[in-house]
Design an enzyme around this catalytic site. Structure first.
Site, short mmCIF file in Angstrom:
data_model
loop_
_atom_site.label_atom_id
_atom_site.label_comp_id
_atom_site.label_asym_id
_atom_site.label_seq_id
_atom_site.Cartn_x
_atom_site.Cartn_y
_atom_site.Cartn_z
N GLU A 167 20.40 17.00 -4.77
CA GLU A 167 20.93 15.93 -3.94
C GLU A 167 22.11 15.27 -4.64
O GLU A 167 22.41 15.57 -5.81
CB GLU A 167 19.83 14.91 -3.62
N SER A 223 0.82 -1.22 0.00
CA SER A 223 0.00 0.00 0.00
C SER A 223 0.84 1.26 0.00
O SER A 223 0.43 2.30 0.53
CB SER A 223 -0.94 0.00 1.22
N ARG A 259 21.48 3.34 -6.64
CA ARG A 259 20.34 4.22 -6.87
C ARG A 259 20.71 5.67 -6.61
O ARG A 259 21.28 6.00 -5.58
CB ARG A 259 19.19 3.83 -5.93
N ALA A 261 10.03 8.65 3.27
CA ALA A 261 10.90 9.33 2.31
C ALA A 261 10.90 10.83 2.59
O ALA A 261 9.85 11.47 2.54
CB ALA A 261 10.43 9.05 0.89
N GLN A 262 12.06 11.38 2.88
CA GLN A 262 12.14 12.79 3.28
C GLN A 262 12.44 13.71 2.11
O GLN A 262 11.77 14.71 1.90
CB GLN A 262 13.22 12.96 4.35
N HIS A 293 22.25 4.15 3.42
CA HIS A 293 22.15 5.61 3.49
C HIS A 293 23.25 6.12 4.42
O HIS A 293 23.43 5.59 5.51
CB HIS A 293 20.78 6.04 4.01
N ALA A 339 3.49 3.98 -2.43
CA ALA A 339 3.27 4.82 -3.61
C ALA A 339 3.05 4.00 -4.87
O ALA A 339 2.18 4.32 -5.70
CB ALA A 339 4.45 5.77 -3.80
N ALA A 340 3.82 2.93 -5.06
CA ALA A 340 3.69 2.11 -6.27
C ALA A 340 2.34 1.42 -6.31
O ALA A 340 1.61 1.50 -7.32
CB ALA A 340 4.83 1.09 -6.33
N HIS A 383 19.36 0.90 3.56
CA HIS A 383 18.32 1.87 3.16
C HIS A 383 17.48 1.43 1.97
O HIS A 383 16.28 1.62 1.96
CB HIS A 383 19.00 3.20 2.85
N ASP A 428 9.30 -9.34 1.21
CA ASP A 428 8.23 -10.31 0.98
C ASP A 428 7.99 -10.57 -0.51
O ASP A 428 7.88 -11.72 -0.94
CB ASP A 428 6.93 -9.83 1.63
#
Length: 542
Positions: free
Chosen positions: A119, A12, A386, A45-46, A244, A14-15, A351, A223
């Site tokens: 960033e 549940s 990433r 997520a900041q 991170h 964002a994706a 992370h 999972d």
């Protein structure tokens, strides 16, 4: 209990919710959440979402930056696919009601008036954000929209067990092998239920909780990756686990992240002696990609014997710091750290899982009618590392891609007749200590042996322990009724095995995989793909 839907989405974040909203006008959709609807990684997520939003930036520049960060292993077609859809993804969120920060007195040449930050790894300011809690703003808006959509049913406290394949059907010979839904543990009723569906989407997030120290919520137990592997799908690049660089180091702070955007706004890293050290490791200093910064911090900690390093933004105006990072300011202040005056103690933490279930740009896996999106999937976008703020972008783009593919398919028969879950040969466990003990052991040796710096000897030690745990958990799983802790441990052990095996196969140091035994790059970058034993791989991945 058996439930029948057109599409079942496991996850549940964002994706999953993006896919659900796209599907809802066309089909009946079930969204399964392990805990509360907002319990996944999205809300934590900041920093923000990377997208090309102003005239001085370009699609090609975003692509080039991503390819550089990916250390030769990005799929250029996948990178272009995601990046080119960035602006539309942001516009969709704005139309849904996400309130991103506006730029004070500034309107970009092409009409956008939002504040963009920069960033690590990015050559331009292209991170659109909602203060320092972008994920929370996105999750809140998606939740509200999904809960008001009549064709979407949300099931909280439902833990997926396995993908239903042909071997679970009452008449397995009537179908080519494909996904038919999922078996699910209903935590509220303490019973296993069957969710039958024409299509199944895995959107379960990553596997960072396989490590002792992580910035992720407890639900990030791999999972979807483990379920897809057991169902016969390839996994790719599981050795690339992003640490991170800056997780808050404090006895009362559990998994609290200090966003990379703070370094983008001028924060510097200092060592035990108070001196900056990043320029000793990379000319980009604090704005180097995360793998470089994380290894530099790890190296300085080991070199000096310090338990942590320090992030310093005290040289910036206090009002600027508080307005840009209000949540970090408030949280740190509650722990006695005033970030406008005090340096922030930080350590690296697991992370992000850059590898995952092998999919095409339509989000299809090797198993027909099974899709994977978000952090549990491998599109080729991230490669060996990433780049910051590309993850939420991928969730949005691939969520829409999966939904589009399902909507446009004309080969989606009605759900098959699935056998009910059989518990006739198992009992309730009287040895729950086995689960808790194995959980702690797994996460400790993965941190010690398969962490930021690896060696062949460490990986061999980890593999021996993974094999022992896997055998023990397999026996336990076969004799006792399932619990949420057991299911998560089972998945973590599977994912740990995939990570270790992938790391053993890579005889070089590339991106997030650094091994002291092979410190150099090989001439030709090659992905690490593991294929389940005895399964012929389909050609359905576009």
């Amino acid at each position: 209990m058996k439930r029948i839907y057109d599409v079942v989405i496991v996850g549940s974040g964002a994706a999953g919710l993006t896919a659900a909203l796209k599907l809802a006008p066309h089909m009946r959709v079930a969204v399964l959440s392990k805990g509360e609807m907002s319990g996944g990684s999205t809300r934590w997520a900041q920093g923000g979402i990377a997208a090309v939003l102003e005239a001085t930036d370009s699609i090609q520049s975003h692509i080039d930056d991503t390819l550089v960060a990916g250390a030769g292993l990005c799929g250029e077609e996948a990178v272009r696919f995601v990046v080119e859809r960035g602006r539309d993804a942001i516009s969709s969120l704005i139309n849904l009601g996400v309130e991103f920060d506006k730029a004070s007195g500034l309107t970009h040449e092409d009409g956008y008036d939002y504040h963009l930050t920069r960033e690590g790894g990015h050559s331009h300011r292209r991170i659109i954000h909602a203060a320092d809690a972008t994920g929370q703003a996105v999750q809140k808006t998606l939740n509200e929209r999904v809960l008001n959509e009549p064709h979407i049913d949300v099931y909280e406290n439902h833990v997926a067990i396995d993908v239903i394949t042909n071997r679970h059907l009452e008449k397995p010979g009537t179908y080519n092998d494909q996904a038919h839904g999922v078996y699910v543990l209903n935590m509220d009723k303490n019973r296993v239920e069957t969710f039958s569906a024409r299509a199944t989407i895995l959107a379960t997030g990553g596997a960072a909780r396989v490590y002792l120290y992580s910035s992720n919520p407890d639900a990030s137990t791999g999972d979807g990756i483990a379920m897809a592997w057991r169902a016969g799908c390839r996994v790719t690049n599981m050795e690339f686990n992003q640490f991170h660089p800056t997780c808050l180091y404090h006895p009362d702070a559990k998994t609290f992240l200090i966003t990379e955007a703070m370094r983008g706004e001028g924060a510097v890293l200092r060592g035990k002696d108070g001196n900056r050290f990043m320029l000793d490791y990379d000319e980009r200093a604090e704005l180097a990609p995360r793998d470089i910064v994380a290894r530099a911090i790890d190296s300085e900690m080991k070199r000096t014997g310090a338990e942590n390093m320090w992030l310093d933004i005290t040289h910036k105006d206090a009002d600027f710091v508080i307005s840009h990072f209000p949540n970090i300011y408030r949280h740190c202040l509650s722990l006695g750290i005033d970030i406008t005056k005090d340096q922030i103690p930080v350590v690296p933490a697991a992370h992000y899982t850059c590898g995952g279930v092998h999919i095409g740009l339509n989000a299809r896996t090797d198993l027909d009618r099974l899709y994977a999106i978000g952090e549990c999937a491998h599109t080729g976008l991230h490669g060996a590392n990433r780049m910051a703020s590309n993850s939420l972008l991928e969730c949005l783009v691939m969520g829409n891609a999966a939904a589009d593919d399902i909507i446009n398919r004309d080969d989606m028969p009605s759900p098959a007749t699935v056998r009910h879950w059989d518990e006739s040969m198992v009992t309730d466990s009287d040895e729950e200590v086995v689960v808790s003990h194995n959980w702690k052991e797994l996460r400790r040796f993965m941190w010690d042996y398969v962490g930021i710096v690896r060696t062949d000897k460490r990986l061999a030690r980890a593999k021996r322990r993974v094999d022992l745990l896997a055998n023990e958990i397999h026996e336990y799983y076969g004799n006792f009724r399932v619990t949420a802790d057991l299911l998560e441990l089972r998945n973590l052990v599977t994912v740990a095995d995939l990570i270790v095996r992938s790391a053993q196969m890579r005889k070089e140091s590339r991106g997030l995989h650094y091994t002291a035994d092979y410190p150099d790059l090989l001439d030709k970058p090659v992905e690490t793909t593991l294929i389940p034993f005895g399964r012929a791989i389909s050609d359905q991945i576009a």
